[in-house]
Write a protein that holds these residues in place. Structure first.
Motif, PDB file in Angstrom:
ATOM      1  N   GLU A   3       0.824  -1.208   0.000  1.00 20.80           N
ATOM      2  CA  GLU A   3       0.000   0.000   0.000  1.00 20.80           C
ATOM      3  C   GLU A   3       0.859   1.260   0.000  1.00 20.80           C
ATOM      4  OE1 GLU A   3      -3.866   1.774   2.393  1.00 20.80           O
ATOM      5  OE2 GLU A   3      -2.304   0.743   3.519  1.00 20.80           O
ATOM      6  N   ARG A   4       1.993   1.218   0.710  1.00 19.83           N
ATOM      7  CA  ARG A   4       2.883   2.384   0.761  1.00 19.83           C
ATOM      8  C   ARG A   4       3.753   2.510  -0.483  1.00 19.83           C
ATOM      9  NH1 ARG A   4       3.522   0.389   6.208  1.00 19.83           N
ATOM     10  NH2 ARG A   4       5.488  -0.585   5.572  1.00 19.83           N
ATOM     11  N   GLY A   5       3.745   1.524  -1.336  1.00 17.30           N
ATOM     12  CA  GLY A   5       4.542   1.570  -2.553  1.00 17.30           C
ATOM     13  C   GLY A   5       6.028   1.416  -2.314  1.00 17.30           C
ATOM     14  N   GLU A   6       6.395   0.692  -1.268  1.00 18.14           N
ATOM     15  CA  GLU A   6       7.807   0.555  -0.911  1.00 18.14           C
ATOM     16  C   GLU A   6       8.487  -0.605  -1.620  1.00 18.14           C
ATOM     17  OE1 GLU A   6       7.313   2.264   3.683  1.00 18.14           O
ATOM     18  OE2 GLU A   6       7.625   0.122   3.311  1.00 18.14           O
ATOM     19  N   GLN A   7       7.709  -1.498  -2.227  1.00 18.07           N
ATOM     20  CA  GLN A   7       8.287  -2.726  -2.788  1.00 18.07           C
ATOM     21  C   GLN A   7       8.940  -2.455  -4.134  1.00 18.07           C
ATOM     22  OE1 GLN A   7       5.220  -1.822  -3.262  1.00 18.07           O
ATOM     23  NE2 GLN A   7       4.780  -2.314  -5.390  1.00 18.07           N
ATOM     24  N   PHE A   8       9.934  -3.278  -4.466  1.00 18.79           N
ATOM     25  CA  PHE A   8      10.493  -3.306  -5.817  1.00 18.79           C
ATOM     26  C   PHE A   8      10.446  -4.770  -6.229  1.00 18.79           C
ATOM     27  CE2 PHE A   8      13.485  -3.484  -9.233  1.00 18.79           C
ATOM     28  CZ  PHE A   8      13.393  -2.256  -9.866  1.00 18.79           C
ATOM     29  N   GLY A   9       9.448  -5.103  -7.045  1.00 22.14           N
ATOM     30  CA  GLY A   9       9.206  -6.515  -7.353  1.00 22.14           C
ATOM     31  C   GLY A   9       8.049  -7.036  -6.522  1.00 22.14           C
ATOM     32  N   LYS A  10       8.071  -8.305  -6.178  1.00 15.85           N
ATOM     33  CA  LYS A  10       6.928  -8.975  -5.577  1.00 15.85           C
ATOM     34  C   LYS A  10       7.144  -9.230  -4.075  1.00 15.85           C
ATOM     35  CE  LYS A  10       3.854 -10.439  -7.520  1.00 15.85           C
ATOM     36  NZ  LYS A  10       2.521  -9.792  -7.701  1.00 15.85           N
ATOM     37  N   VAL A  11       6.060  -9.087  -3.320  1.00 16.50           N
ATOM     38  CA  VAL A  11       6.029  -9.474  -1.910  1.00 16.50           C
ATOM     39  C   VAL A  11       5.416 -10.862  -1.844  1.00 16.50           C
ATOM     40  CG1 VAL A  11       5.162  -8.945   0.388  1.00 16.50           C
ATOM     41  CG2 VAL A  11       5.838  -7.087  -1.156  1.00 16.50           C
ATOM     42  N   VAL A  12       6.129 -11.811  -1.220  1.00 15.59           N
ATOM     43  CA  VAL A  12       5.722 -13.204  -1.193  1.00 15.59           C
ATOM     44  C   VAL A  12       5.419 -13.624   0.241  1.00 15.59           C
ATOM     45  CG1 VAL A  12       6.467 -15.593  -1.667  1.00 15.59           C
ATOM     46  CG2 VAL A  12       7.082 -13.753  -3.255  1.00 15.59           C
TER      47      VAL A  12
END
Length: 321
Positions: A309-318
């Motif tokens: 939701e915060r847009g902190e990821q780069f790629g996928k959260v598993v």
């Protein structure tokens, strides 16, 4: 079984309706199979569901999640195709007006087990881990269809990806590079642009920057904020493929440019089971792999969705059960 599910929906605070706790084990109806999940990945679809988009109150509680990989009761290692077509439908599942995604009418993959139509199971290549395979059925399948089915991109062509960092954008870069395309990306964040280069992009440019030459195709998921740039970036006869509009869906059409340069404007949604099979074969043969941002226990689904939701990821959260 443990599951992350929407107990309520809230358009302003999606995580307020999220619960992580015990849910009944799935019961496979005729023609369906139960999969014991080894990994599942998160998508913005999960947050939209928690906001109530496509998930009315009478379907709650609903186990979230579209993407997963695991094993069947006989030990078969599988990837779950998330598009559930009407049993009477034949052909491209994405064109079925009655189609749905897991977690819309049927419980999804953010759980220890999921029941799906048996025809929705695809063999997992031994070359891919369960965590990698679980990243593919939504973001990577969407990217595959955009590049190769809709844009019909071929080796040597130049493709521009608007926005770097999300699951689809990362997949577009990696798949394009693996298939011999020259991939450029735009980003408002220099660090994300550099990371996209690390995934296989040839160059990155600030959002809206003038490009050194026009491109054969643009992959568009931002919408209103980048639409004008996307059309101006195309060579005559080029294609812009749209899979979303996160900044708004009502940009100026610029129809004069579209008809004068004979541009193709193509929508793209998810992908078919056959395309998922081809995607898996491409990754197994090429060595390209999903960019995994974070791996968390299923019990920490809230932390993973908050990161998304915060847009902190780069790629996928598993998530792993």
């Amino acid at each position: 079984m443990l599951a992350a599910y929407a107990a309520r929906t809230d358009p302003d605070d999606p995580l307020a309706g999220l619960e992580v706790g015990e849910r009944p084990e799935p019961v496979a109806r005729e023609g369906w199979t139960t999969v014991r999940l080894r990994a599942a990945s998160l998508n913005h679809h999960d947050l939209w569901s928690l906001r109530g988009v496509g998930l009315p109150a009478d379907r709650l509680p609903m186990v979230l999640g579209c993407d997963g990989a695991g094993t069947t009761e006989d030990g078969r290692e599988v990837v779950v195709h998330a598009v559930v077509a009407d049993p009477a439908w034949s052909g491209d599942e994405t064109l079925d007006p009655r189609r749905t995604l897991l977690s819309e009418r049927y419980d999804g993959t953010l759980a220890e087990a999921v029941a799906v139509p048996t025809r929705n199971l695809v063999d997992k290549p031994a070359e891919l881990s369960f965590e990698e395979a679980a990243c593919l059925p939504t973001a990577w399948l969407t990217a595959y269809r955009m590049l190769f089915t809709q844009a019909r991109a071929v080796p040597g062509q130049t493709v521009l990806v608007q926005g770097a960092g999300g699951g689809v954008a990362s997949a577009l870069v990696a798949l394009g590079a693996a298939a011999g395309l020259r991939v450029w990306v735009t980003s408002r964040d220099g660090a994300r642009g550099e990371r996209a280069v690390g995934l296989g992009a040839e160059r990155w440019f600030p959002s809206g920057a003038r490009l050194p030459e026009r491109v054969d195709a643009v992959m568009e998921s931002v919408g209103e904020a980048t639409w004008s740039h996307s059309l101006k970036a195309l060579r005559p006869g080029g294609a812009v493929v749209v899979c979303g509009a996160t900044s708004g869906g009502a940009p100026p059409a610029d129809l004069g440019r579209v008809f004068f340069l004979q541009l193709r404007v193509l929508g793209s949604t998810m992908g078919t089971r056959a395309e998922l099979e081809r995607l898996l074969r491409l990754l197994a043969a090429s060595g390209a792999r999903p960019q995994v941002d974070t791996v968390l226990p299923l019990a920490e689904a809230r932390a993973g969705l908050a990161r998304l939701e915060r847009g902190e990821q780069f790629g996928k959260v598993v998530l792993v059960p």
